[in-house]
Design a protein around this motif. Structure first.
Motif, PDB file in Angstrom:
ATOM      1  N   ARG A   1       5.350   6.506  -7.245  1.00 32.74           N
ATOM      2  CA  ARG A   1       5.729   7.375  -6.135  1.00 32.74           C
ATOM      3  C   ARG A   1       4.591   8.358  -5.860  1.00 32.74           C
ATOM      4  O   ARG A   1       3.700   8.505  -6.691  1.00 32.74           O
ATOM      5  CB  ARG A   1       7.026   8.104  -6.460  1.00 32.74           C
ATOM      6  CG  ARG A   1       6.898   9.067  -7.608  1.00 32.74           C
ATOM      7  CD  ARG A   1       8.184   9.852  -7.844  1.00 32.74           C
ATOM      8  NE  ARG A   1       7.951  10.993  -8.668  1.00 32.74           N
ATOM      9  CZ  ARG A   1       7.851  10.985  -9.983  1.00 32.74           C
ATOM     10  NH1 ARG A   1       7.971   9.860 -10.644  1.00 32.74           N
ATOM     11  NH2 ARG A   1       7.626  12.092 -10.655  1.00 32.74           N
ATOM     12  N   PRO A   2       4.604   9.023  -4.730  1.00 31.82           N
ATOM     13  CA  PRO A   2       3.574  10.035  -4.466  1.00 31.82           C
ATOM     14  C   PRO A   2       3.633  11.149  -5.512  1.00 31.82           C
ATOM     15  O   PRO A   2       4.689  11.436  -6.081  1.00 31.82           O
ATOM     16  CB  PRO A   2       3.949  10.568  -3.085  1.00 31.82           C
ATOM     17  CG  PRO A   2       4.737   9.470  -2.461  1.00 31.82           C
ATOM     18  CD  PRO A   2       5.488   8.826  -3.593  1.00 31.82           C
ATOM     19  N   GLY A   3       2.507  11.761  -5.768  1.00 28.80           N
ATOM     20  CA  GLY A   3       2.441  12.850  -6.738  1.00 28.80           C
ATOM     21  C   GLY A   3       2.048  12.359  -8.117  1.00 28.80           C
ATOM     22  O   GLY A   3       1.457  11.296  -8.270  1.00 28.80           O
ATOM     23  N   ARG A   4       2.410  13.143  -9.124  1.00 30.40           N
ATOM     24  CA  ARG A   4       2.018  12.858 -10.506  1.00 30.40           C
ATOM     25  C   ARG A   4       3.181  12.246 -11.279  1.00 30.40           C
ATOM     26  O   ARG A   4       4.317  12.687 -11.154  1.00 30.40           O
ATOM     27  CB  ARG A   4       1.592  14.153 -11.184  1.00 30.40           C
ATOM     28  CG  ARG A   4       1.141  13.953 -12.618  1.00 30.40           C
ATOM     29  CD  ARG A   4       0.940  15.259 -13.288  1.00 30.40           C
ATOM     30  NE  ARG A   4       2.258  15.796 -13.610  1.00 30.40           N
ATOM     31  CZ  ARG A   4       2.467  16.864 -14.348  1.00 30.40           C
ATOM     32  NH1 ARG A   4       1.466  17.542 -14.815  1.00 30.40           N
ATOM     33  NH2 ARG A   4       3.686  17.275 -14.594  1.00 30.40           N
ATOM     34  N   GLN A   5       2.876  11.225 -12.068  1.00 34.70           N
ATOM     35  CA  GLN A   5       3.850  10.635 -12.971  1.00 34.70           C
ATOM     36  C   GLN A   5       3.272  10.647 -14.369  1.00 34.70           C
ATOM     37  O   GLN A   5       2.108  10.300 -14.576  1.00 34.70           O
ATOM     38  CB  GLN A   5       4.203   9.203 -12.550  1.00 34.70           C
ATOM     39  CG  GLN A   5       5.046   9.175 -11.287  1.00 34.70           C
ATOM     40  CD  GLN A   5       5.391   7.765 -10.875  1.00 34.70           C
ATOM     41  OE1 GLN A   5       4.591   7.123 -10.226  1.00 34.70           O
ATOM     42  NE2 GLN A   5       6.555   7.306 -11.257  1.00 34.70           N
TER      43      GLN A   5
ATOM     44  N   GLN B   1      -1.803  10.344  -1.408  1.00 34.07           N
ATOM     45  CA  GLN B   1      -2.047   9.731  -0.103  1.00 34.07           C
ATOM     46  C   GLN B   1      -2.795   8.398  -0.240  1.00 34.07           C
ATOM     47  O   GLN B   1      -3.755   8.131   0.470  1.00 34.07           O
ATOM     48  CB  GLN B   1      -2.805  10.696   0.801  1.00 34.07           C
ATOM     49  CG  GLN B   1      -2.053  11.982   1.016  1.00 34.07           C
ATOM     50  CD  GLN B   1      -2.894  13.041   1.672  1.00 34.07           C
ATOM     51  OE1 GLN B   1      -4.104  12.934   1.771  1.00 34.07           O
ATOM     52  NE2 GLN B   1      -2.238  14.099   2.130  1.00 34.07           N
ATOM     53  N   GLY B   2      -2.331   7.574  -1.161  1.00 37.35           N
ATOM     54  CA  GLY B   2      -2.909   6.248  -1.311  1.00 37.35           C
ATOM     55  C   GLY B   2      -4.142   6.168  -2.192  1.00 37.35           C
ATOM     56  O   GLY B   2      -4.712   5.103  -2.363  1.00 37.35           O
ATOM     57  N   HIS B   3      -4.571   7.285  -2.765  1.00 39.56           N
ATOM     58  CA  HIS B   3      -5.674   7.299  -3.727  1.00 39.56           C
ATOM     59  C   HIS B   3      -5.065   7.538  -5.095  1.00 39.56           C
ATOM     60  O   HIS B   3      -4.287   8.468  -5.277  1.00 39.56           O
ATOM     61  CB  HIS B   3      -6.699   8.390  -3.383  1.00 39.56           C
ATOM     62  CG  HIS B   3      -7.312   8.204  -2.042  1.00 39.56           C
ATOM     63  ND1 HIS B   3      -8.305   7.272  -1.801  1.00 39.56           N
ATOM     64  CD2 HIS B   3      -7.061   8.801  -0.853  1.00 39.56           C
ATOM     65  CE1 HIS B   3      -8.636   7.315  -0.533  1.00 39.56           C
ATOM     66  NE2 HIS B   3      -7.895   8.233   0.071  1.00 39.56           N
ATOM     67  N   TYR B   4      -5.470   6.713  -6.072  1.00 40.98           N
ATOM     68  CA  TYR B   4      -4.834   6.750  -7.381  1.00 40.98           C
ATOM     69  C   TYR B   4      -5.841   7.151  -8.441  1.00 40.98           C
ATOM     70  O   TYR B   4      -6.965   6.655  -8.476  1.00 40.98           O
ATOM     71  CB  TYR B   4      -4.251   5.378  -7.728  1.00 40.98           C
ATOM     72  CG  TYR B   4      -3.397   4.864  -6.606  1.00 40.98           C
ATOM     73  CD1 TYR B   4      -2.102   5.319  -6.434  1.00 40.98           C
ATOM     74  CD2 TYR B   4      -3.915   3.973  -5.673  1.00 40.98           C
ATOM     75  CE1 TYR B   4      -1.342   4.887  -5.369  1.00 40.98           C
ATOM     76  CE2 TYR B   4      -3.159   3.533  -4.611  1.00 40.98           C
ATOM     77  CZ  TYR B   4      -1.865   3.995  -4.467  1.00 40.98           C
ATOM     78  OH  TYR B   4      -1.118   3.578  -3.414  1.00 40.98           O
TER      79      TYR B   4
ATOM     80  N   GLU C   1       0.823  -1.201   0.000  1.00 39.44           N
ATOM     81  CA  GLU C   1       0.000   0.000   0.000  1.00 39.44           C
ATOM     82  C   GLU C   1       0.858   1.253   0.000  1.00 39.44           C
ATOM     83  O   GLU C   1       0.482   2.259  -0.576  1.00 39.44           O
ATOM     84  CB  GLU C   1      -0.951  -0.009   1.197  1.00 39.44           C
ATOM     85  CG  GLU C   1      -2.064  -1.015   1.022  1.00 39.44           C
ATOM     86  CD  GLU C   1      -3.107  -0.943   2.113  1.00 39.44           C
ATOM     87  OE1 GLU C   1      -3.246   0.114   2.733  1.00 39.44           O
ATOM     88  OE2 GLU C   1      -3.783  -1.948   2.330  1.00 39.44           O
ATOM     89  N   ARG C   2       2.030   1.178   0.622  1.00 38.39           N
ATOM     90  CA  ARG C   2       2.933   2.330   0.640  1.00 38.39           C
ATOM     91  C   ARG C   2       3.699   2.473  -0.662  1.00 38.39           C
ATOM     92  O   ARG C   2       4.089   3.570  -1.023  1.00 38.39           O
ATOM     93  CB  ARG C   2       3.934   2.204   1.777  1.00 38.39           C
ATOM     94  CG  ARG C   2       3.318   2.424   3.110  1.00 38.39           C
ATOM     95  CD  ARG C   2       4.367   2.352   4.162  1.00 38.39           C
ATOM     96  NE  ARG C   2       3.983   3.214   5.251  1.00 38.39           N
ATOM     97  CZ  ARG C   2       4.807   3.660   6.150  1.00 38.39           C
ATOM     98  NH1 ARG C   2       6.067   3.331   6.089  1.00 38.39           N
ATOM     99  NH2 ARG C   2       4.387   4.411   7.123  1.00 38.39           N
ATOM    100  N   GLU C   3       3.951   1.359  -1.342  1.00 38.47           N
ATOM    101  CA  GLU C   3       4.696   1.370  -2.593  1.00 38.47           C
ATOM    102  C   GLU C   3       3.965   0.554  -3.649  1.00 38.47           C
ATOM    103  O   GLU C   3       4.337  -0.575  -3.933  1.00 38.47           O
ATOM    104  CB  GLU C   3       6.108   0.812  -2.375  1.00 38.47           C
ATOM    105  CG  GLU C   3       6.947   1.663  -1.464  1.00 38.47           C
ATOM    106  CD  GLU C   3       8.359   1.116  -1.324  1.00 38.47           C
ATOM    107  OE1 GLU C   3       8.877   0.555  -2.306  1.00 38.47           O
ATOM    108  OE2 GLU C   3       8.920   1.237  -0.244  1.00 38.47           O
ATOM    109  N   PRO C   4       2.915   1.139  -4.241  1.00 43.03           N
ATOM    110  CA  PRO C   4       2.167   0.401  -5.265  1.00 43.03           C
ATOM    111  C   PRO C   4       2.994   0.247  -6.539  1.00 43.03           C
ATOM    112  O   PRO C   4       3.932   1.018  -6.778  1.00 43.03           O
ATOM    113  CB  PRO C   4       0.952   1.295  -5.507  1.00 43.03           C
ATOM    114  CG  PRO C   4       1.424   2.658  -5.150  1.00 43.03           C
ATOM    115  CD  PRO C   4       2.403   2.479  -4.023  1.00 43.03           C
TER     116      PRO C   4
END
Length: 174
Positions: A67-71, A99-102, A47-50
């Motif tokens: 990673r967190p943010g936008r890719q 924050q864990g929502h994609y 969950e921390r590293e999808p």
């Protein structure tokens, strides 16, 4: 401990600019250096590293850590996630991890972005969803296949224990 790796331009002789001897690099040299210098992701989903796991022919073993943010995703080398396949646009889509929502967002690609075989402009994605960029498909993993969420088992065990205690208390008070 010194780093034995040298920047790509050091092999052909550095190009200097400015009085401080700043080295100049092309975009491709910087990309190459960054790829060599960055540690390879372990690729284990959590969950921390999808991760995005490819299911397309020829890319079956490809795992991409989010990673967190936008890719950004696309065929061009300046994307965060480069998918070198003709059906993928040069700047195809974004994946936003907040924050864990994609959320996956199509960025006006020619061949579209699909979630579970539905064409989308923007969609929230979760564990197990199939995301397709053109003809290249990935699965979002927030845990390894075959593992279950422990929280569900803990809640179930707690409810069973609570029901057992209630039955015991009812029997003892009767």
């Amino acid at each position: 401990m010194e780093n034995s790796r040298q920047p790509p331009s050091a092999k052909s002789g550095p190009r200097l600019a400015g009085s401080q001897g700043t080295q100049l690099f092309s975009r491709s040299e910087l990309s190459q250096w960054a790829a060599e210098a960055s540690p390879a992701p372990h690729g284990h989903a959590s969950e921390r590293e999808p991760v995005l796991q490819s299911t397309s022919a020829g890319l079956e073993d490809r795992r991409i850590s989010l990673r967190p943010g936008r890719q950004t995703i696309g065929r061009r080398d300046d994307n965060d996630i480069v998918v070198n396949e003709p059906s993928v646009s040069s700047a195809h889509a974004w994946i936003i991890n907040q924050q864990g929502h994609y959320v996956v967002m199509n960025t006006l690609s020619t061949n579209g972005t699909f979630v579970n075989d539905r064409r989308v402009h923007e969609a929230t994605i979760k564990h197990g969803d199939r995301i397709r960029f053109g003809q290249v498909e990935f699965v979002l993993l927030t845990r390894e296949p075959g593992t279950q969420k422990r929280a569900g088992r803990v809640v179930l065990a707690s409810l069973l224990a609570l029901a057992g205690l209630a039955a015991l208390l009812w029997w003892w008070l009767s």
